[in-house]
Design a protein around this motif. Structure first.
Motif, mmCIF file in Angstrom:
data_model
loop_
_atom_site.group_PDB
_atom_site.id
_atom_site.type_symbol
_atom_site.label_atom_id
_atom_site.label_comp_id
_atom_site.label_asym_id
_atom_site.label_seq_id
_atom_site.Cartn_x
_atom_site.Cartn_y
_atom_site.Cartn_z
ATOM 1 N N ASP A 58 0.429 -1.369 -0.287
ATOM 2 C CA ASP A 58 -0.165 -0.349 0.098
ATOM 3 C C ASP A 58 1.414 0.871 0.215
ATOM 4 O O ASP A 58 2.383 1.075 0.748
ATOM 5 N N GLU A 59 0.451 2.311 -0.775
ATOM 6 C CA GLU A 59 1.029 3.041 -0.608
ATOM 7 C C GLU A 59 2.645 3.692 -0.929
ATOM 8 O O GLU A 59 3.376 3.813 -0.866
ATOM 9 N N ARG A 93 5.299 5.782 -1.724
ATOM 10 C CA ARG A 93 6.085 6.917 -0.687
ATOM 11 C C ARG A 93 7.515 6.450 -0.356
ATOM 12 O O ARG A 93 8.007 7.075 1.079
ATOM 13 N N MET A 142 -1.319 3.491 -5.118
ATOM 14 C CA MET A 142 -0.342 4.396 -4.866
ATOM 15 C C MET A 142 -1.650 5.182 -5.198
ATOM 16 O O MET A 142 -2.973 5.484 -6.064
ATOM 17 N N ASN A 143 -1.648 6.377 -4.777
ATOM 18 C CA ASN A 143 -2.160 7.774 -5.056
ATOM 19 C C ASN A 143 -1.058 9.136 -5.367
ATOM 20 O O ASN A 143 -0.738 9.929 -4.864
ATOM 21 N N TYR A 200 -0.395 13.712 -3.843
ATOM 22 C CA TYR A 200 0.275 13.996 -2.460
ATOM 23 C C TYR A 200 1.092 14.983 -2.172
ATOM 24 O O TYR A 200 2.329 14.229 -2.241
ATOM 25 N N ARG A 217 5.376 12.030 -1.755
ATOM 26 C CA ARG A 217 5.148 10.635 -2.918
ATOM 27 C C ARG A 217 5.706 10.976 -3.699
ATOM 28 O O ARG A 217 5.627 12.685 -3.940
ATOM 29 N N GLU A 219 0.221 10.173 7.044
ATOM 30 C CA GLU A 219 0.052 8.687 6.348
ATOM 31 C C GLU A 219 0.661 7.335 6.139
ATOM 32 O O GLU A 219 0.284 6.947 5.621
ATOM 33 N N SER A 220 1.793 7.682 7.664
ATOM 34 C CA SER A 220 2.309 6.214 7.878
ATOM 35 C C SER A 220 1.174 5.395 8.519
ATOM 36 O O SER A 220 1.191 4.239 9.070
ATOM 37 N N ASN A 280 -2.004 5.565 7.699
ATOM 38 C CA ASN A 280 -3.528 4.730 6.886
ATOM 39 C C ASN A 280 -3.955 3.689 6.747
ATOM 40 O O ASN A 280 -4.931 3.735 6.893
ATOM 41 N N ALA A 305 -7.047 11.145 2.156
ATOM 42 C CA ALA A 305 -6.309 9.940 2.176
ATOM 43 C C ALA A 305 -6.412 9.822 4.424
ATOM 44 O O ALA A 305 -7.101 9.199 4.355
#
Length: 611
Positions: A16-17, A20, A66-67, A70, A73, A338-339, A341, A379
């Motif tokens: 996920d993510e 980052r 991934m987004n 942001y 990122r 973000e960590s 999420n 998010a």
């Protein structure tokens, strides 16, 4: 290590993510993924992978999410992009999802209700003000559906329109600003015409909240504050992650403390609906990312646990039925939040760099106390339930004053007439002074009303020391005789150095003119000397008069020799005397002091000389 395990076991993993991760690391990842894919294509399953011989299971697979766009990122390198097939996720049909889920909860009229729910969110996003903590996406829809399902189970005979309307209101109103609540009520009244919500019995919890608030916590009953406590209780049931948002002094800490105490009290009284509450508190911005989540030592490659990991582990591995709130009291920024999420979404897992994964239990909640979410990504905002606390309505000035008079003003000052006189001074001058400050004065550092009011209390209460009777000390008669004479002058002195202290020099002239005018208007017997500004005088407790600051110090001869360092020469001026006096007055009563002003105005010199 991760890829070795996946390839050997034939497992599937979702990262996920993924964007980052630093670009340098992503390039290495691309090489490793390419090596494993080549082994599967060529069917040469036994390969040397990063110095270890492994047998690749061709059924293994890696997925990434991934987004883009942001903060924090990065763009994926081209050699990594080529190894994965992109799949774009589009905005889903909320109405269909709502219809199916409402039907599964037992709603007969699910199609019409789902359409009304989606229309509510669409109109809210278009008509309400734009705030960082507002979210009207899929997770907000999901929360309303979950709330509607719980209500259907609790009230199976109730009208379905009433249940959905209550779910919409209970899930959304806590996050709205005061002005937006009126607009939202207009939207739902148009979509649900003639639907009247019955009055909800708040039961034992509301009574216990009032008990705790006015008892051990020594605070006042404010309806808006109690409502926010109830809203927090509702949100903790619907969401495992929630944020208390609002400026400093809005009662965020008191909110969760009051709710925690009330629920623990009810549990001790034998109410099976409530359990004991424990809190694990940390300030995430006071430490580095490594200290928060844990880090590897670059030299020894030894893993050191982070504070969050330790708190989370304590809460997750505790086997009691007490509810645990992990509280983050500090600003949210895109890097550390973000960590979280994977913790805040449906996974409920804290994933550490060491490879350890700590799963949240059903007895845990994550609570954030933040001033705003200006730098948080969508998010993060969408994953949390929001409770917005406005200082002016949750903690009004009059309630702070009531608590101060009730619990801080000495009993020797408390004759009924004097109590009313002190309250009258606060009513006539405190809020108008704050309004004047906001409308006409410029501050070097922005303050909030409750902070200015508390500053007044701290300066005013600094004079109370000799008037507190104890078991071994009785207030002398001469001190008692002083009280009717000094309470008003000390009030105005404290007002000058709280409401009038944070503005610039031009603002001080305006405040001086305003205060003298207000004192004349209210026919106050206390008067400042006509010459100069109100800032130029201090109240002398011996003569019971306002005197110039320089009259409070004995004249000294300044000796300057060849060895004297220029920066250590201090010429005694009004500014030096008054700032040192106020620093001394506050610090000796265990209060913090913040000295602000442009560069070169002697802040460091005044403080070091005083110390």
């Amino acid at each position: 290590k991760m890829f070795k395990g996946l390839a050997s076991a034939g497992a599937w993993a979702c990262f996920d993510e993924f964007n980052r991760i630093d670009v340098e690391v992503l390039s290495v990842v691309a090489q490793q993924v390419s090596m494993l894919q080549e082994a599967c294509k060529s069917k040469q399953y036994r390969i040397n992978f990063e110095g270890t011989e492994i047998v690749v299971d061709p059924t293994h697979s890696e997925f990434i999410t991934m987004n883009p766009g942001y903060a924090g990122r990065t763009e994926l390198p081209d050699n990594l992009k080529a190894l994965f097939r992109p799949v774009a996720c589009m905005v889903p049909d909320y109405a269909m999802i709502g219809e199916i889920r409402l039907f599964s909860f037992g709603y007969a009229n699910s199609r019409q209700l789902a359409k009304k729910m989606v229309a509510t969110f669409r109109l809210s996003s278009e008509q309400l003000s734009s705030q960082d903590h507002y979210d009207f996406g899929m997770r907000a829809v999901n929360t309303v559906i979950s709330a509607a399902g719980l209500m259907k189970r609790d009230f199976p005979e109730e009208s379905e329109d009433v249940l959905l309307l209550r779910a919409l209101r209970d899930s959304n109103v806590p996050k709205f600003l005061k002005d937006d609540i009126a607009l939202f009520n207009g939207i739902i009244s148009d979509l649900f015409p003639k639907v009247v919500l019955p009055v909800v019995d708040l039961g034992a919890l509301m009574a216990t909240l009032k008990e705790e608030l006015t008892g051990p916590m020594k605070l006042q009953e404010v309806d808006e504050f109690l409502l926010k406590c109830m809203q927090m209780y509702d949100v903790t049931i619907l969401r495992h992650g929630l944020m208390l948002v609002g400026p400093t002094g809005g009662g965020k800490t008191s909110n969760y403390n009051c709710l925690k105490r009330a629920m623990t009290t009810l549990h001790k009284r034998g109410d099976a609906k409530f359990s004991e509450q424990w809190t694990y508190i940390c300030n995430p911005k006071s430490i580095t990312m490594g200290q928060l989540y844990g880090q590897f030592d670059e030299a020894t490659h030894e893993w050191t646990d982070g504070i969050l990991a330790e708190l989370f582990r304590q809460a997750a591995y505790d086997t009691s039925v007490a509810r645990k709130w992990v509280v983050f009291d500090g600003p949210v920024d895109a890097l550390w939040i973000e960590s979280m999420n994977t913790v805040l979404d449906e996974n409920k897992k804290l994933c550490l760099v060491s490879g350890e994964i700590i799963t949240m239990t059903g007895y845990m909640n994550i609570v954030f106390e933040v001033e705003d979410l200006a730098v948080a990504s969508p998010a993060t905002v969408s994953r949390c339930g929001m409770i917005y606390m406005e200082p002016n309505s949750c903690v009004p000035t009059k309630s702070l004053v009531a608590s101060f008079i009730q619990h801080v003003v000495p009993s020797t000052w408390k004759e009924e007439e004097r109590d009313e006189a002190i309250l009258g001074l606060f009513n006539d001058f405190m809020q108008p002074a704050l309004d004047f400050l906001r409308a006409n004065l410029t501050e070097y550092v922005t303050t909030v009303n409750n902070n200015i009011t508390q500053s007044h209390f701290k300066i005013y209460s600094g004079f109370f020391g000799p008037f507190y009777p104890t078991r071994t000390y009785e207030v002398p008669k001469d001190k008692m005789d002083m009280i009717p004479i000094i309470y008003a002058p000390l009030f105005f002195f404290s007002l000058v150095w709280s409401a009038g202290a944070s503005c610039d020099s031009a603002g001080r002239k305006k405040f001086d003119k305003w205060l003298r005018g207000e004192m004349k208007k209210h026919q106050v017997t206390t008067e400042f000397p006509v010459e100069g500004l109100v800032y130029d005088y201090v109240f002398n407790m011996d003569t019971w008069k306002f005197v110039p600051w320089l009259d409070t110090v004995t004249p000294q001869v300044l000796t300057v020799t060849n060895e004297t360092i220029f920066s250590e020469i201090i010429v005694v001026t009004t500014d030096v005397v008054r700032y040192k006096w106020i620093i001394h007055h506050l610090t000796t009563k265990d209060n913090h002091v913040l000295c602000v002003g442009p560069t070169g105005t002697g802040k460091t010199l005044a403080i070091t000389d005083k110390l």
